[in-house]
Motif scaffolding. Structure first.
Motif, PDB file in Angstrom:
ATOM      1  N   GLN A 110       1.074  -1.109  -0.043  1.00  0.00           N
ATOM      2  CA  GLN A 110      -0.127   0.056  -0.061  1.00  0.00           C
ATOM      3  C   GLN A 110       0.941   1.249   0.064  1.00  0.00           C
ATOM      4  O   GLN A 110       1.820   1.346   0.686  1.00  0.00           O
ATOM      5  CB  GLN A 110      -1.056  -0.087   1.390  1.00  0.00           C
ATOM      6  CG  GLN A 110      -1.639   1.486   1.452  1.00  0.00           C
ATOM      7  CD  GLN A 110      -2.686   1.537   0.485  1.00  0.00           C
ATOM      8  OE1 GLN A 110      -3.595   0.629   0.398  1.00  0.00           O
ATOM      9  NE2 GLN A 110      -2.804   2.678  -0.308  1.00  0.00           N
ATOM     10  N   LEU A 112       1.787   4.601   1.247  1.00  0.00           N
ATOM     11  CA  LEU A 112       1.325   5.505   2.205  1.00  0.00           C
ATOM     12  C   LEU A 112       2.118   6.846   2.464  1.00  0.00           C
ATOM     13  O   LEU A 112       3.043   6.792   1.665  1.00  0.00           O
ATOM     14  CB  LEU A 112       1.616   4.777   3.615  1.00  0.00           C
ATOM     15  CG  LEU A 112       1.048   3.317   3.757  1.00  0.00           C
ATOM     16  CD1 LEU A 112       1.355   2.548   5.089  1.00  0.00           C
ATOM     17  CD2 LEU A 112      -0.621   3.445   3.759  1.00  0.00           C
ATOM     18  N   LYS A 130      -3.627   7.042   3.111  1.00  0.00           N
ATOM     19  CA  LYS A 130      -3.683   6.083   2.101  1.00  0.00           C
ATOM     20  C   LYS A 130      -3.728   6.511   0.952  1.00  0.00           C
ATOM     21  O   LYS A 130      -4.609   7.480   0.913  1.00  0.00           O
ATOM     22  CB  LYS A 130      -4.546   4.881   2.484  1.00  0.00           C
ATOM     23  CG  LYS A 130      -4.081   4.095   3.436  1.00  0.00           C
ATOM     24  CD  LYS A 130      -5.415   2.781   3.608  1.00  0.00           C
ATOM     25  CE  LYS A 130      -4.915   1.768   4.691  1.00  0.00           C
ATOM     26  NZ  LYS A 130      -5.937   0.843   4.833  1.00  0.00           N
TER      27      LYS A 130
END
Length: 351
Positions: A110, A112, A130
């Motif tokens: 992910q 970030l 995010k």
């Protein structure tokens, strides 16, 4: 086509500042290939740069109001949207009014963004955002750490980094000292019972001059060492400068070039300027990138005499973004810059 004829030196720096290495005379380089610094000539302090899923580079800076994109790190254009949603902006400001020093990383698949929320040095937080489905657009995810809970003044300038064993660390700090703390594997919170560990720099109470107070952490792995790049001095003056130390592991002791501990306020200066320099006060570097030829490039902010303070902020010097190649000493591995100064022109990376 115009050509530039010059002596290209592959240089290394010794501890006393002398240069050694091989010099290749009369090497032809196309002068039109160079770009002038700054590569973004507007106020863009504390930049963070990342590669998007589309292969393009993206950048944003303190304030999170501008999102830039590039294909070569040297030529940038402004996107038509900010890097955070308006809902996220209002939420962040409800915590603390100032949004500073973002840093983007991919953790657990992910993308970030870690961000400072600052009110006072006693009340400062780091939160994580995010990325949404829209490239370069982020929304709130979680609160990471707060100075009111830890007692660490100026909980600012986050730098997430993943160790070889998969441990996720967050480096951060300024006038309260640079610290690290272990995060959960997803990077969204501090690991339960994790210890906050002093890594580098004196506190401002120990050193009111700020000469031994560091901030703007950035970690880079090179030839078996983790290099911790930091900035020292007061951010808005000519004495702001870039320093470095290194450790074999992220959780080890970081030392300067002479073997002194960064926790004692030692670090090796690699980029500084004089008060009368056109570019002055370099620091708070963004990411380091390696190009297709194996060269490494760093982006950082620096004051420019071409940009004047505004009437609203007469006490504030705008800080545009510069690009520069990092050189590495072939014998010791330590990084340095050509002539230990900011570059007026740079040959762009090759990707």
């Amino acid at each position: 086509m115009k050509k530039l004829l010059f002596s290209l030196a592959v240089l290394t720096l010794t501890a006393c500042g002398t240069k050694t290495g091989t010099t290749l005379e009369n090497t032809e380089v196309d002068s039109t290939l160079y770009v002038s610094n700054p590569v973004w000539n507007e106020d863009f302090p504390d930049p963070t740069i990342w590669t998007g899923n589309d292969g393009k580079f993206y950048a944003t800076a303190t304030g999170l109001r501008t999102l830039l994109t590039s294909t070569d790190l040297a030529h940038w254009t402004k996107m038509d949207y900010a890097p955070i949603t308006e809902e996220t902006r209002q939420l962040l400001k409800s915590y603390n009014p100032n949004i500073w020093a973002p840093d983007v990383a991919i953790i657990n698949g992910q993308r970030l963004m870690y961000v400072t929320l600052h009110k006072t040095k006693e009340d400062s937080r780091i939160v994580v955002l995010k990325e949404t489905e829209k490239p370069g657009l982020f929304e709130f995810a979680n609160l990471i750490t707060w100075s009111c809970d830890t007692g660490i003044e100026d909980t600012i300038d986050p730098e997430p980094v993943i160790a070889e064993d998969g441990t996720v660390w967050l480096f951060f700090g300024s006038v309260g000292g640079i610290h690290r703390v272990e995060l959960e594997k997803d990077g969204l919170s501090v690991k339960k019972d994790a210890e906050y560990i002093h890594v580098a720099g004196k506190t401002v109470k120990e050193d009111p001059s700020r000469k031994l107070v560091y901030e703007g952490s950035y970690l880079y792995k090179h030839d078996g060492y983790w290099y911790l790049f930091v900035s020292g001095g007061f951010y808005n003056s000519h004495d702001y400068h870039m320093l470095v130390g290194r450790s074999e592991t992220l959780d080890g002791e970081f030392l300067d070039k002479d073997g002194n501990k960064m926790t004692d306020g030692y670090a090796t200066t690699i980029l500084s300027t004089t008060e009368d320099a056109f570019f002055f006060g370099p620091g708070h570097n963004g990411e380091i990138f390696e190009d297709a030829e194996g060269k490494t490039y760093i982006l950082y902010h620096c004051h420019s005499k071409a940009l004047k303070p505004t009437s609203e902020r007469s006490d504030y010097n705008p800080r545009p973004m510069l690009l520069q190649e990092i050189l590495w000493d072939e014998k010791t591995g330590w990084p340095y810059f050509q002539d230990n100064t900011t570059a007026e022109k740079v040959l762009p990376p090759t990707f």
